[in-house]
Each structure stands twice: as C-alpha cells, then as structure tokens.
Design a protein around this motif. Structure first.
Motif, mmCIF file in Angstrom:
data_model
loop_
_atom_site.group_PDB
_atom_site.id
_atom_site.type_symbol
_atom_site.label_atom_id
_atom_site.label_comp_id
_atom_site.label_asym_id
_atom_site.label_seq_id
_atom_site.Cartn_x
_atom_site.Cartn_y
_atom_site.Cartn_z
ATOM 1 N N ILE A 154 0.820 -1.206 0.000
ATOM 2 C CA ILE A 154 0.000 0.000 0.000
ATOM 3 C C ILE A 154 0.855 1.258 0.000
ATOM 4 O O ILE A 154 0.501 2.268 -0.621
ATOM 5 N N PHE A 155 2.029 1.224 0.648
ATOM 6 C CA PHE A 155 2.902 2.397 0.671
ATOM 7 C C PHE A 155 3.622 2.574 -0.668
ATOM 8 O O PHE A 155 3.818 3.704 -1.129
ATOM 9 N N ASN A 156 4.027 1.469 -1.270
ATOM 10 C CA ASN A 156 4.651 1.568 -2.592
ATOM 11 C C ASN A 156 3.679 2.130 -3.625
ATOM 12 O O ASN A 156 4.095 2.774 -4.590
ATOM 13 N N ILE A 157 2.385 1.895 -3.411
ATOM 14 C CA ILE A 157 1.386 2.444 -4.321
ATOM 15 C C ILE A 157 1.058 3.891 -3.960
ATOM 16 O O ILE A 157 1.187 4.803 -4.774
ATOM 17 N N SER A 158 0.649 4.125 -2.714
ATOM 18 C CA SER A 158 0.138 5.444 -2.338
ATOM 19 C C SER A 158 1.208 6.529 -2.352
ATOM 20 O O SER A 158 0.912 7.710 -2.577
ATOM 21 N N GLU A 159 2.479 6.144 -2.135
ATOM 22 C CA GLU A 159 3.552 7.139 -2.104
ATOM 23 C C GLU A 159 4.485 7.029 -3.311
ATOM 24 O O GLU A 159 5.581 7.580 -3.302
ATOM 25 N N SER A 160 4.024 6.379 -4.360
ATOM 26 C CA SER A 160 4.885 6.166 -5.523
ATOM 27 C C SER A 160 5.223 7.469 -6.250
ATOM 28 O O SER A 160 6.239 7.542 -6.950
ATOM 29 N N SER A 163 15.963 5.901 3.817
ATOM 30 C CA SER A 163 16.213 7.074 2.966
ATOM 31 C C SER A 163 15.130 7.342 1.936
ATOM 32 O O SER A 163 15.173 8.355 1.229
ATOM 33 N N GLY A 164 14.149 6.442 1.802
ATOM 34 C CA GLY A 164 13.049 6.680 0.884
ATOM 35 C C GLY A 164 13.533 6.899 -0.532
ATOM 36 O O GLY A 164 14.382 6.179 -1.049
ATOM 37 N N SER A 165 13.013 7.928 -1.183
ATOM 38 C CA SER A 165 13.373 8.227 -2.566
ATOM 39 C C SER A 165 14.565 9.159 -2.681
ATOM 40 O O SER A 165 14.831 9.727 -3.754
ATOM 41 N N GLY A 166 15.282 9.347 -1.569
ATOM 42 C CA GLY A 166 16.607 9.952 -1.613
ATOM 43 C C GLY A 166 16.664 11.464 -1.724
ATOM 44 O O GLY A 166 17.738 12.013 -1.968
ATOM 45 N N GLU A 167 15.560 12.153 -1.496
ATOM 46 C CA GLU A 167 15.551 13.595 -1.747
ATOM 47 C C GLU A 167 16.497 14.356 -0.835
ATOM 48 O O GLU A 167 17.180 15.286 -1.271
ATOM 49 N N MET A 168 16.571 13.971 0.430
ATOM 50 C CA MET A 168 17.459 14.684 1.349
ATOM 51 C C MET A 168 18.912 14.552 0.912
ATOM 52 O O MET A 168 19.619 15.556 0.752
ATOM 53 N N LEU A 169 19.382 13.339 0.692
ATOM 54 C CA LEU A 169 20.778 13.146 0.310
ATOM 55 C C LEU A 169 21.083 13.775 -1.046
ATOM 56 O O LEU A 169 22.134 14.408 -1.222
ATOM 57 N N CYS A 170 20.179 13.624 -2.001
ATOM 58 C CA CYS A 170 20.454 14.131 -3.353
ATOM 59 C C CYS A 170 20.518 15.653 -3.381
ATOM 60 O O CYS A 170 21.422 16.235 -4.007
ATOM 61 N N THR A 171 19.578 16.315 -2.724
ATOM 62 C CA THR A 171 19.593 17.780 -2.748
ATOM 63 C C THR A 171 20.737 18.331 -1.913
ATOM 64 O O THR A 171 21.331 19.361 -2.272
ATOM 65 N N GLN A 231 12.037 -1.425 -2.663
ATOM 66 C CA GLN A 231 12.729 -1.545 -3.945
ATOM 67 C C GLN A 231 12.398 -0.355 -4.848
ATOM 68 O O GLN A 231 13.279 0.198 -5.516
ATOM 69 N N LEU A 232 11.124 0.045 -4.860
ATOM 70 C CA LEU A 232 10.706 1.164 -5.703
ATOM 71 C C LEU A 232 11.382 2.459 -5.286
ATOM 72 O O LEU A 232 11.931 3.186 -6.124
ATOM 73 N N PHE A 233 11.361 2.764 -4.000
ATOM 74 C CA PHE A 233 11.931 4.028 -3.540
ATOM 75 C C PHE A 233 13.438 4.068 -3.772
ATOM 76 O O PHE A 233 13.999 5.113 -4.119
ATOM 77 N N THR A 234 14.106 2.935 -3.583
ATOM 78 C CA THR A 234 15.550 2.888 -3.825
ATOM 79 C C THR A 234 15.851 3.154 -5.297
ATOM 80 O O THR A 234 16.778 3.899 -5.633
ATOM 81 N N LYS A 235 15.059 2.576 -6.175
ATOM 82 C CA LYS A 235 15.222 2.833 -7.610
ATOM 83 C C LYS A 235 14.997 4.308 -7.919
ATOM 84 O O LYS A 235 15.763 4.933 -8.682
ATOM 85 N N GLN A 236 13.962 4.888 -7.320
ATOM 86 C CA GLN A 236 13.673 6.299 -7.553
ATOM 87 C C GLN A 236 14.800 7.186 -7.027
ATOM 88 O O GLN A 236 15.116 8.219 -7.631
ATOM 89 N N ARG A 251 0.554 18.198 2.017
ATOM 90 C CA ARG A 251 1.177 17.699 0.804
ATOM 91 C C ARG A 251 1.548 16.220 0.943
ATOM 92 O O ARG A 251 1.423 15.451 -0.011
ATOM 93 N N TYR A 252 2.040 15.831 2.112
ATOM 94 C CA TYR A 252 2.412 14.430 2.310
ATOM 95 C C TYR A 252 1.187 13.518 2.261
ATOM 96 O O TYR A 252 1.187 12.496 1.568
ATOM 97 N N GLU A 253 0.139 13.883 2.984
ATOM 98 C CA GLU A 253 -1.028 13.012 3.071
ATOM 99 C C GLU A 253 -1.931 13.120 1.845
ATOM 100 O O GLU A 253 -2.311 12.115 1.247
ATOM 101 N N ALA A 254 -2.285 14.351 1.448
ATOM 102 C CA ALA A 254 -3.264 14.503 0.374
ATOM 103 C C ALA A 254 -2.724 14.043 -0.973
ATOM 104 O O ALA A 254 -3.500 13.582 -1.826
ATOM 105 N N ALA A 255 -1.423 14.147 -1.176
ATOM 106 C CA ALA A 255 -0.848 13.704 -2.454
ATOM 107 C C ALA A 255 -1.050 12.208 -2.683
ATOM 108 O O ALA A 255 -1.039 11.736 -3.834
ATOM 109 N N LYS A 256 -1.247 11.461 -1.612
ATOM 110 C CA LYS A 256 -1.478 10.020 -1.748
ATOM 111 C C LYS A 256 -2.817 9.734 -2.423
ATOM 112 O O LYS A 256 -2.969 8.723 -3.120
ATOM 113 N N TRP A 257 -3.783 10.624 -2.201
ATOM 114 C CA TRP A 257 -5.146 10.323 -2.645
ATOM 115 C C TRP A 257 -5.264 10.310 -4.163
ATOM 116 O O TRP A 257 -5.882 9.410 -4.732
ATOM 117 N N LEU A 258 -4.682 11.299 -4.827
ATOM 118 C CA LEU A 258 -4.709 11.308 -6.296
ATOM 119 C C LEU A 258 -3.916 10.137 -6.854
ATOM 120 O O LEU A 258 -4.334 9.502 -7.830
#
Length: 248
Positions: A6-12, A45-53, A69-74, A194-201
């Motif tokens: 559900i997290f790989n889907i809702s937070e993809s 680290s999720g999708s890496g935004e902190m380290l990358c920026t 696996q998805l977040f690491t790829k992202q 933004r964190y929660e509502a973005a999951k809905w769309l």
C-alpha cells in the motif's frame, strides 16, 4: 524484502515520504552548516531527496538505506537527474541494525525510528556509524496536543497515546539520553497536507489503471477512508520534526 504494498502504491509519486517539503530540507541542511565532503548516512532514505539535494547544494557525500525496492530505484534516478550519482549511493536493504563501514559526520533516521524499536534504540544504532562529535538526526512525530482518547490516538496512526510525546516531552527525552539538542526544524501544516493529500490522487489514478488487480479492494478502502481520517485526526493532533543531536 520490501515495505507493505500500500505504501509503494500510495507514495509512488512522492519525492519526500514524510511531512517535510523541499524548503524544509534546505533549511535543515543550512542549519546544520554542512561542510563539503561531509559524509551523511540516511537510514530509511526513501526516494533519496534529502541526500540528493544536499549533495547538490552542499556537496556532501552519502549513503541511503531503504527497504522499498521502488523508492531505492527512484533515489538512484534522482541522483542521476541532479548530477550527484558520484556523491551518493542508495542500497536496497533493511535499515534495522545497519552499521556503516565508514563513519559519518551526520547519521540520520528521518521518520523511521521503528528500525531501532523507537527513538532511544535508533539513536543508539545511529551512534555506531558516527564520528566522535558528529550529529544525529531524528525525525519523529509528536502530539500537538495530547489526544483525549485512545480512539483519537489510533485515528492518528498511533497504537496508543503513549506511542508519541508532546514536543516539550520529546525534547526533554533527548536530555534524558545524554544528548544536546543543537537544532530542530518542524514540519508545518502545508507539509502535512502535501504528504497526506498527495497520496489520494496517486491511489485514484492507480485504481483507474489497474481495475483487475487483486489489491483493488485494499486501495479503494484506503482512498475512501484516508481523507476523512486525516482531516479528523492527524491534521488536528499530530506534529512532526527533525531534531539534531550531539552526544555530551
């Protein structure tokens, strides 16, 4: 090895998997006075935004560990997009119990303290990968005000009221662990939205493109309940912040 589907889907579609926004991570990086080539370890680290920026803006080096696996790829794609793939690496692994071979100047767990069984255990884990005099970052929820009932606490995603502390209690708890709080950056309401509502769309689009998937009922149930739950509970009772700590 992966996180619940559900997290790989809702937070993809999320770049940041917590209530921080890009400007909050920039504020945190500036507040820490990061020097070029500082080594940063990020567990969960999720999708890496902190380290990358931070690699782009402050020229740090770093390693991120995440079970998705998805977040690491992202995260790897984000590093390439920002031109920092030679500065940061992302490893698909369980962050629980992970100790780096190379000590870091900053060791972080920003929103995944279950990897150490809670805040105290996660601090103890991170300390094993930290240079003497380094900084530990802990991202953690706290009660904006204590829920009047256990039902409300559970509506916020907690198992019980006792799962989280108020902000004064959380800050005081670091003192009890013999750490100085040397900085903190707190999420705001827009970050939560933004964190929660973005999951809905994201979930709605997934349902439209995967009508025959066995997981449709689960995603539909989550999409139906989450806006109401968030508006009634999390938005009213739960805060979130990142706390910078140094051992005494």
């Amino acid at each position: 090895m992966d996180i619940p589907r559900i997290f790989n889907i809702s937070e993809s579609a999320h770049r940041i998997h917590n209530p921080f926004t890009a400007d909050k991570f920039a504020t945190l990086g500036a507040a820490l006075r990061l020097e070029p080539e500082t080594r940063v370890l990020d567990l969960g680290s999720g999708s890496g935004e902190m380290l990358c920026t931070w690699a782009r803006d402050y020229r740090i080096n770093g390693t991120g560990i995440d079970m998705s696996q998805l977040f690491t790829k992202q995260a790897k794609l984000r590093a390439e997009e920002l031109g920092v793939a030679d500065q940061v690496e992302f490893i698909h692994d369980d962050a629980a119990g992970y100790v780096a071979d190379e000590k870091a100047g900053v060791a972080a767990c920003v929103g995944a303290t279950w990897i150490g069984g809670g805040v105290a255990g996660t601090i103890e884990l991170l300390a094993q990968s930290l240079h003497p005099g380094g900084i530990i970052l802990i991202g953690e929820p706290y009660w904006l005000r204590s829920p009047p009932t256990e039902e409300i606490a559970k509506g916020c995603g907690a198992g019980a009221i006792s799962d989280f502390l108020t902000l004064p209690e959380l800050v005081a708890s670091f003192d009890g662990l013999d750490y100085d709080v040397v900085e903190m950056v707190l999420a705001n309401q827009d970050g939560w939205d933004r964190y929660e509502a973005a999951k809905w769309l994201t979930m709605r689009r997934w349902l439209e493109t995967n009508p025959d998937d066995d997981f449709v009922k689960d995603v539909r149930a989550r999409l139906t309940s989450e806006p109401k739950r968030y508006a009634a509970y999390t938005r009213e009772y739960l805060g979130w912040g990142v706390f910078a700590l140094m051992a005494r």
